[in-house]
Design an enzyme around this catalytic site. Structure first.
Site, PDB file in Angstrom:
ATOM      1  N   ASP A   9       1.048  -1.275  -0.038  1.00  0.00           N
ATOM      2  CA  ASP A   9      -0.018  -0.006   0.065  1.00  0.00           C
ATOM      3  C   ASP A   9       0.692   1.132   0.074  1.00  0.00           C
ATOM      4  OD1 ASP A   9      -1.884  -1.760   0.313  1.00  0.00           O
ATOM      5  OD2 ASP A   9      -2.712  -1.124   2.126  1.00  0.00           O
ATOM      6  N   ASP A 131     -15.457  -4.477  -1.144  1.00  0.00           N
ATOM      7  CA  ASP A 131     -14.992  -3.836   0.007  1.00  0.00           C
ATOM      8  C   ASP A 131     -16.121  -3.791   1.162  1.00  0.00           C
ATOM      9  OD1 ASP A 131     -12.402  -3.770  -0.974  1.00  0.00           O
ATOM     10  OD2 ASP A 131     -12.767  -1.766  -1.586  1.00  0.00           O
TER      11      ASP A 131
END
EC number: 5.3.1.16
Length: 239
Positions: A9, A131
Site C-alpha cells: 500500500d 470492500d
C-alpha cells in the site's frame, strides 16, 4: 494450492499499512517499495497487490511512478487499485506495468463504465473489488458505506462476466485478528467457480492454512508480514 499475494500500500511513494482503512492510523514500513517487492520476488513470490492509497483518496491515479519502478525492476505479476475512475486512469495503470487492475468504487458509482472495461480488457485483467462493511459495499477509500448489498452485487457482476473478486472485510483489515472465514465460505458456496481473493485480517500462517482448507483460491496479506507475524520462509510451503 492457495495463491499468495502480498500487498504493498502506497502513500507518498512509501510502503505503508492502515488499520480498517483509517488514514490516521498510517504506519510507514519502508521508504522504498521497490526493495520490498524485490525481496518478495527473491523469496519465490510471483504476484503482488499494489494499492495507491493517495489515489483512493483523491479519485485518480497518483503513485503511478512507484508502480512503474516496481514493474520495471521485478517480474512480479501486479494488480493495481486505488482511485481508478476513468479510462485515462486505466491506461496509466497498464502503461506503467500493471497486468491487472481492481475497481471497487467505480463498480458502484459508474457500473456502465466498469462494464465497458470488462468488455474492452477482458475478465482476466479486470478484478472486482468488494470492500465490505456489515455486508454492504464501502466506497471512496472505505469512507462511505453504499446501499449495495454484497451478495446481489456479486451476483450482478458475475453475470456481467467478472471472474475474479477481491473481497475485503473492512472490520478485519489491518487488525491482525483473523480473516472472515465464514463469509468467504458463504461466497464460495454461492459462486463455486469464482476466483475469490480473500483480503483482510490475516495474522498468521495458520490463517492462510485455514483459507486454503476452505477452498479459497487466493489471499492478500500485508501487515502480518511487515510486523513479523508471518515470515517469507514460512510461506515457502505454499509456493
Amino acid at each position: 494450492m492457495i495463491e499468495l499475494i502480498p500487498a504493498i500500500d502506497i502513500i507518498d511513494g512509501k510502503c505503508v499499512r492502515l488499520s480498517q482503512g483509517d488514514y490516521g492510523s498510517k504506519k510507514v514500513y519502508n521508504e522504498n517499495p521497490v526493495e520490498v517487492a524485490k525481496e518478495f520476488e527473491a523469496n519465490g513470490i510471483r504476484r503482488l497487490h499494489v494499492v495507491d492509497l493517495d489515489g483512493a483518496a483523491s479519485h485518480h491515479v497518483v503513485n503511478y511512478r512507484t508502480l512503474d519502478l516496481i514493474a520495471s525492476r521485478t517480474s512480479l505479476i501486479i494488480d493495481f487499485g486505488g482511485g481508478l475512475k476513468s479510462d485515462e486512469d486505466l491506461i496509466i495503470a497498464f502503461e506503467n506495468g500493471a497486468q491487472m487492475v481492481t475497481g471497487g468504487s467505480i463498480a458502484v458509482r459508474n457500473p456502465d463504465l466498469f462494464c465497458r472495461w470488462i468488455d474492452r480488457y477482458g475478465s482476466g485483467k479486470i478484478i472486482l473489488g468488494a470492500d465490505v462493511k456489515d455486508r454492504r459495499i464501502a466506497v471512496n477509500g472505505w469512507k462511505v458505506e453504499s446501499t449495495c448489498e454484497l451478495f446481489p452485487f456479486l451476483k450482478d457482476y458475475t453475470q456481467k462476466g467478472i471472474e475474479k473478486v477481491i473481497c475485503t472485510d473492512i472490520s478485519c483489515d489491518g487488525m491482525l485478528a483473523g480473516p472472515s472465514l465464514d463469509l468467504y465460505k458463504e461466497i464460495l458456496a454461492e459462486h463455486p467457480t469464482l476466483y475469490l481473493i480473500a483480503s483482510g485480517g490475516v495474522s498468521s500462517i495458520a490463517d492462510i492454512e485455514a483459507l486454503h482448507e476452505a477452498g479459497v483460491p487466493a489471499v492478500i496479506f500485508g501487515k502480518a508480514l511487515y510486523e513479523g507475524r508471518i515470515t517469507l520462509k514460512e510461506l515457502q510451503a505454499f509456493l
